[in-house]
Design an enzyme around this catalytic site. Sequence first.
Site, PDB file in Angstrom:
ATOM      1  N   ASP A   1       0.820  -1.211  -0.115  1.00 28.37           N
ATOM      2  CA  ASP A   1      -0.094   0.022   0.008  1.00 28.37           C
ATOM      3  C   ASP A   1       0.949   1.221  -0.092  1.00 28.37           C
ATOM      4  O   ASP A   1       0.471   2.196  -0.910  1.00 28.37           O
ATOM      5  CB  ASP A   1      -0.965  -0.080   1.332  1.00 28.37           C
ATOM      6  CG  ASP A   1      -1.693   1.273   1.444  1.00 28.37           C
ATOM      7  OD1 ASP A   1      -2.473   1.598   0.159  1.00 28.37           O
ATOM      8  OD2 ASP A   1      -1.869   1.987   2.424  1.00 28.37           O
TER       9      ASP A   1
ATOM     10  N   GLU B   1      -1.779  -5.071  -3.705  1.00 34.78           N
ATOM     11  CA  GLU B   1      -1.198  -4.482  -2.938  1.00 34.78           C
ATOM     12  C   GLU B   1      -0.044  -5.689  -2.235  1.00 34.78           C
ATOM     13  O   GLU B   1       1.079  -5.036  -2.258  1.00 34.78           O
ATOM     14  CB  GLU B   1      -1.760  -3.650  -1.650  1.00 34.78           C
ATOM     15  CG  GLU B   1      -2.675  -2.511  -2.041  1.00 34.78           C
ATOM     16  CD  GLU B   1      -3.773  -2.040  -1.136  1.00 34.78           C
ATOM     17  OE1 GLU B   1      -3.956  -1.016  -1.182  1.00 34.78           O
ATOM     18  OE2 GLU B   1      -3.468  -3.011  -0.001  1.00 34.78           O
TER      19      GLU B   1
END
Length: 219
Positions: free
Chosen positions: A35, A114
């Site tokens: 992320d 992610e």
Amino acid sequence: MLEALPPDLARQSVTHSSWTDKRADSYERLAFLGDSVLGLAVTTHLYPRLEPDAYGAGRLTKVRAQAVSGRSCRDVAERLGIPERLMNAAPPEFTGPATEQLARTERVLASVIEAVIGACYLEFGYEQVSEAVVEAFQPEIERALAHPADFKSALQEQLARRGTVVVYEVASEEGPPHERTFEVAAMVDGHELARGSGRSKKDAEQAAAESALESMGGA
């Protein structure tokens, strides 16, 4: 790049926490890392490209939030064949409709893409991964620039990935009815995230959402 990952990292990046006895063996930690890498890669791409006078911190944050939103991550995951990888990675006892549904869930697909980014970062380093990230997310970046969402939508996209929601509360009202000014607080889990003011409640909510996005920075 995903194909070049070591087997253990590749497997972990598509392992749901319900499929393993140790949560640390799932994709969750890799998603946490990925992320941040995703956000930095898109930010580094956007920053020199956009005119400072037209794109201040708030607007840049809005564009980035939309470009890396859960919806965007899901779209990228689907283009890269992540749902199929998820279903193939499921242990035999977990195969079936439940896993097929899992592989179509936005939250799961966003976390897995992610995690893949995080795994690639660990194996190949930031420079290679950032180029691959920008290439993979290019359609989403262009869409965010051409068709920007409003600040409230962008903020909710950010918070939805954390499993939280924003609630707007009127903090104050001033002035006569024909010149009323509203101050609104953006609240998350009972805590004030930011405030904004406007001539209507909707305008004040947008201003509060914009301030919240700025305060979240790389969140």
